[in-house]
Scaffold this active site. Sequence first.
Site, PDB file in Angstrom:
ATOM      1  N   TRP A 218       0.880  -1.276  -0.092  1.00  0.00           N
ATOM      2  CA  TRP A 218       0.087  -0.248   0.132  1.00  0.00           C
ATOM      3  C   TRP A 218       0.758   1.361   0.103  1.00  0.00           C
ATOM      4  O   TRP A 218       0.372   2.506  -0.190  1.00  0.00           O
ATOM      5  CB  TRP A 218      -0.994  -0.197   1.185  1.00  0.00           C
ATOM      6  CG  TRP A 218      -0.290   0.525   2.577  1.00  0.00           C
ATOM      7  CD1 TRP A 218       0.858  -0.121   2.998  1.00  0.00           C
ATOM      8  CD2 TRP A 218      -0.691   1.335   3.603  1.00  0.00           C
ATOM      9  NE1 TRP A 218       1.144   0.749   4.397  1.00  0.00           N
ATOM     10  CE2 TRP A 218       0.052   1.336   4.445  1.00  0.00           C
ATOM     11  CE3 TRP A 218      -1.833   2.337   3.638  1.00  0.00           C
ATOM     12  CZ2 TRP A 218       0.118   2.137   5.633  1.00  0.00           C
ATOM     13  CZ3 TRP A 218      -2.160   2.978   4.648  1.00  0.00           C
ATOM     14  CH2 TRP A 218      -1.302   3.071   5.695  1.00  0.00           C
ATOM     15  N   ASP A 219       2.201   1.182   0.031  1.00  0.00           N
ATOM     16  CA  ASP A 219       2.830   2.326   0.394  1.00  0.00           C
ATOM     17  C   ASP A 219       2.885   3.268  -1.028  1.00  0.00           C
ATOM     18  O   ASP A 219       3.121   4.382  -0.800  1.00  0.00           O
ATOM     19  CB  ASP A 219       4.560   1.754   0.427  1.00  0.00           C
ATOM     20  CG  ASP A 219       4.729   0.906   1.561  1.00  0.00           C
ATOM     21  OD1 ASP A 219       4.098  -0.129   1.670  1.00  0.00           O
ATOM     22  OD2 ASP A 219       5.651   1.292   2.517  1.00  0.00           O
ATOM     23  N   GLU A 357      -0.144  -3.120  12.066  1.00  0.00           N
ATOM     24  CA  GLU A 357       0.288  -4.598  12.035  1.00  0.00           C
ATOM     25  C   GLU A 357       0.372  -5.371  13.498  1.00  0.00           C
ATOM     26  O   GLU A 357       0.666  -6.421  13.574  1.00  0.00           O
ATOM     27  CB  GLU A 357       1.313  -4.953  11.129  1.00  0.00           C
ATOM     28  CG  GLU A 357       1.027  -4.501   9.709  1.00  0.00           C
ATOM     29  CD  GLU A 357       2.145  -4.747   8.755  1.00  0.00           C
ATOM     30  OE1 GLU A 357       3.108  -4.044   9.073  1.00  0.00           O
ATOM     31  OE2 GLU A 357       1.976  -5.060   7.449  1.00  0.00           O
ATOM     32  N   LYS A 478       1.207  -0.033  15.759  1.00  0.00           N
ATOM     33  CA  LYS A 478       2.457   0.169  15.150  1.00  0.00           C
ATOM     34  C   LYS A 478       2.672   1.389  14.588  1.00  0.00           C
ATOM     35  O   LYS A 478       3.690   1.926  14.376  1.00  0.00           O
ATOM     36  CB  LYS A 478       2.716  -1.114  14.288  1.00  0.00           C
ATOM     37  CG  LYS A 478       3.948  -1.166  13.596  1.00  0.00           C
ATOM     38  CD  LYS A 478       3.815  -2.344  12.581  1.00  0.00           C
ATOM     39  CE  LYS A 478       5.231  -2.302  11.746  1.00  0.00           C
ATOM     40  NZ  LYS A 478       4.966  -3.455  10.537  1.00  0.00           N
ATOM     41  N   GLN A 479       1.607   1.678  13.952  1.00  0.00           N
ATOM     42  CA  GLN A 479       1.418   2.868  13.157  1.00  0.00           C
ATOM     43  C   GLN A 479       0.086   3.469  13.233  1.00  0.00           C
ATOM     44  O   GLN A 479      -0.808   3.181  13.429  1.00  0.00           O
ATOM     45  CB  GLN A 479       2.050   2.562  11.876  1.00  0.00           C
ATOM     46  CG  GLN A 479       1.114   1.676  10.967  1.00  0.00           C
ATOM     47  CD  GLN A 479       1.664   1.602   9.850  1.00  0.00           C
ATOM     48  OE1 GLN A 479       2.044   2.258   8.888  1.00  0.00           O
ATOM     49  NE2 GLN A 479       1.969   0.133   9.518  1.00  0.00           N
TER      50      GLN A 479
END
Lengths: 660, 660
Positions: A218-219, A357, A478-479
């Site tokens: 997805w980056d 994640e 995580k983010q």
Amino acid sequence: MVGLGRVVPEGIYLIARTTQSRFEVGEAARTRVSTRNDGWTPARPDEADTTSQRRIVDEETNRIAEEIRVRAGRGETIRVEKTVALFSSHDRGIGEPGREARLALRAAGDFDRLLVAHRRAWAALWRRYDVEVGAERPVPAPAGGDRTSGGSGGEPTGADLERGEPGAEHDGLARTQLILRLHIFHLLQTVSPHTVGLDVGAPARGLHGEAYRGHVFWDELFVLPFYNFRQPSITRSLLLYRYHRLDAARELAREAGYAGAMYPWQSGHDGREATQQLHLNPLSGDWGPDWSHLQRHVNAAIVYNIWRYWRATGDREFLRDYGAEMVLEIARFWASIASWNAERERYEIIGVMGPDEYHEKYPDAETGGLRNNAYTNVMASWCLRRALDVLDEVGASRRAELVAALELEEEELDRWPEVADRMFVPFVDGGVIEQFEGYTDLEPFDWDGYRERYGNIERLDRILKAEGDTPDRYQVSKQADATMLLYLFEPDEVEQMLARMGYTFDREAMARTIDYYRGRTSHGSTLSKTVFASVVHHLDCEEGCRLFQEALRADVEDVQGGTTREGIHLGAMAGTVAIVLRRYLGVELTPEGVVLAPEMPSRLRRIRCRVHWRGRWLDLELEPGVLRVTTDRDLPEPVPVRIDGEWREIGPGETTEVAL
Amino acid sequence: MVGLGRVVPEGIYLIARTTQSRFEVGEAARTRVSTRNDGWTPARPDEADTTSQRRIVDEETNRIAEEIRVRAGRGETIRVEKTVALFSSHDRGIGEPGREARLALRAAGDFDRLLVAHRRAWAALWRRYDVEVGAERPVPAPAGGDRTSGGSGGEPTGADLERGEPGAEHDGLARTQLILRLHIFHLLQTVSPHTVGLDVGAPARGLHGEAYRGHVFWDELFVLPFYNFRQPSITRSLLLYRYHRLDAARELAREAGYAGAMYPWQSGHDGREATQQLHLNPLSGDWGPDWSHLQRHVNAAIVYNIWRYWRATGDREFLRDYGAEMVLEIARFWASIASWNAERERYEIIGVMGPDEYHEKYPDAETGGLRNNAYTNVMASWCLRRALDVLDEVGASRRAELVAALELEEEELDRWPEVADRMFVPFVDGGVIEQFEGYTDLEPFDWDGYRERYGNIERLDRILKAEGDTPDRYQVSKQADATMLLYLFEPDEVEQMLARMGYTFDREAMARTIDYYRGRTSHGSTLSKTVFASVVHHLDCEEGCRLFQEALRADVEDVQGGTTREGIHLGAMAGTVAIVLRRYLGVELTPEGVVLAPEMPSRLRRIRCRVHWRGRWLDLELEPGVLRVTTDRDLPEPVPVRIDGEWREIGPGETTEVAL
């Protein structure tokens, strides 16, 4: 290995073939040696080479080298010039890559000649792509005049990068400038005008290492908008990469029991799901199950990128011939994965993962996936709306063609707005978006204790799993996940999207949501600080800039402790540059014109860059209290620009200065 | 051969690799057999197949087959359904082609299911590409409504084609209709929306035979405009094919001692010169020298196609990023091949051949090439003018970039208009363009004598050479050469072009030029009658239509006696369809809008087709005395249309009817 041997009149070559896909790579190399004695002129192949003795080493069947022995006196300088030509079987307009490499090598000029062309090419790139942030001491300013006569192309050099102590504050702005250019440089090394029309995507780790095996994730959500601002034809090419893998995405959806197209979380050249099923924890040496392929939000990233490209360019041909089909098939997938909860009277999406994640499943669950990831659900709703827009935008005849080709039924289309408007979004008290249903029921995490024990706890998942625990149990992320919406859309847009779905999400709720997750995020992905830097900007420009500075450190300081050598983080690199454009200059490319809503943090003195809108270039220059916009003279039509909410037209070659 | 074997659960596969370029092709096939006894349902792979017995034959290392034995009773019908999947290593979004073929075969539905998708795809193509000429009896009219529910896609069938006696006049219009559709069908078989973005050109003989080994020639001059009218993205892709071979063209120019880019007369995938040096005369069995590579006019064809595409679409991105570079490098080539004749005070081009391949050299010359081929010289002048236009159109910043990258010197640019305006063009008395300098000094040819002796004398070159003579000695032309200008441009344009060069060429001179060469042309190329049909239209619409009917016969009747089985003639096919659009409907796509100047020969009852202009579709319908134009509803902007010299705007969904 396909072949190797000597190149006539000088050099060696080798042709290799990949095992599975059988791509070929042909490489030819020549090495020239000279000394001051011979006036730095290497021997011509037909002359006796008195400087060196050569021998070709090819005893092995898959390896070739040239061994050169040079007699070197004390204090003598020896100049070695190596020229390499490289082709792949997927290059255009060539025969087989080995022959092309040999022919190119023969035709190649010497180093000085090649350097001229190299500098010229980079100068042209920097003229388009550079972002100046007003460093205190002069740094190479490649956006300026013509550099064809051998001036520095402005690329950051290794020496430049090492000048500042990592993390030190001295000379900070020059370092910010340098890192931004390093990021732009790496972006252009990975995806450039050369990429256009090649069937290649934007790999998450660039082309600089073997991490993630070159896979596409997805980056690209972070990467593609970078190119919209300067050369949308590059974005288009990257979107076509996805289009040519639409059949694989359809197949994946079908296998999983869904309709439409479900793009895989990770994919390589054949576009099929390539996510690992097991994950190695280097801390414990254990292999554990990996559920990350349940990140269905990658599908939303593709629609988002198509929509941004379409808004920026108005490229109806692309939308008609390619984009629409992807948007429709992805919308169809979202409608089919959404299930009706009669009790709630809402549609839900069950069994997926968000970008975070650390949460693969509920602590007590056997299998992976969570209920109603807020980001995924809102994006699914948004995608369904865009699919309906697309059907309008392509026009009646293409619409009929698409409906027939995709066998879209009326009932199916009727259901889309219903699913879009009745999608469930979980909230915590006080209007905070809940990352997924049940996140707040998880245990609070002992941040201070773990920081004390482990120092860097960005990869908390590995630490906890090595302890026999799991992040699934805790309120840790995580983010950026729930806050992604505020990264992708302006606050007003997010408010409207949620209002349409029946939820109130005002500015205060946004602020609370951002704070809530800032306190629960370990930034185990380099993307995370980039996203937070971008969204915190809405709350506090200066604090956002502090996070921006941190985000800039990701690769240049290898903050994850060793991951950069496995490949740079392309999304974070693009994302940081985008902060300067989208937040500090506040650029948005719309069908109506270029929107500018600048807000520059005090740390930056001045921002200068160029942006492209529908065939025209604008030079933007932002200083404290003043914004200058200059259009190029290339086209006769004026460019509509909205500054501070007010539209104005800027004629060819004109400069508009606005006090802020 | 790379691999072969059995496909699980059913079928066989083979992967082949080409010798030189190492392209791979993977093919997988399954064959299903059924009889009325089993209700036409073939056995599933996991069931005992009682109908047939199978054996895989792969004794040889590079061949695989399936042998199926079926017991057939008297009068019993056996249904054999063979499904083949085919991939090449240059397909997008795949791994290696063998695996893809196996996977596609497994996923493929049965014949009925595949037929639905096939029909739908063709219906969409016919809706865009069909040209109706008002046949007397009903023929399939695919441009009509939606055919997804299983109606005929309107493709001409073998049975249809054989219905009329070759050349017979009965039912002539239906046959004209059928052949036009055959031509459109073959064009779309060779180059279609699937081609877009693939690095492939338009081979002169389509994909239907091995003649010319798939090479690309100037024939694309006839092919590319066909796609401008409906899907210019296809034209763009074909132009990019040339762009990706620009380096090879530069190398070829350099080797020949010229500047810029000299595209080869014939080329394959690597873009290098691939024209034969020797030519076999099948009549005599002799091999003689072949000078046809001296046809430099292929370079002009590329510029012409770029310019037509640019005018039709306004695609500035293409012009900036790709087109301009080709135009500039070709202009540079023309300027460097032109030499100054101080006596004449004119520039000349020496040592080239025109499209007429009967004249390779002067009768007494040792080496090939002629002086001042009129078509070549005028096109060189035109190309130089377009290069100057292009430098304006791309805008100041891109202009600077191009000037730097191509190292274009000011003196060089200053010379271009001079060469363009002072180019020599040979004329015969009475204003007739002389095909090349000295053509009229050649001996007249005994047409009647040779026709009497040989019947079909289209390939006069072979006849004369077999007699120990050569067409070089005579006033004979293989095909349209000097008259090409009137094929490519409107009469006014040709008059203006030559006026700028200092020559008077009025309508009467044009008529005389056309007549002069009609009497001296053997039509040894299928392109020739197409060109004459198009230019004679300007003199006499009915006579032009007679030639048009003759041009239509080329492939369907294999008038060259055996060449069609070696591959269809794509240029002639496109050229004939273009006559209906460009001459009978008089369509021209310009930056200002769609120009229509219809003049329908009485043989045709009605013409109906669609054309595309900058995102919008127009339905055109021409009947004697009336032209109807209907725009689609897809876009809000009206379409500017000029009919009979008068501009009008047609709003979305509106029909304008004009009495002629």
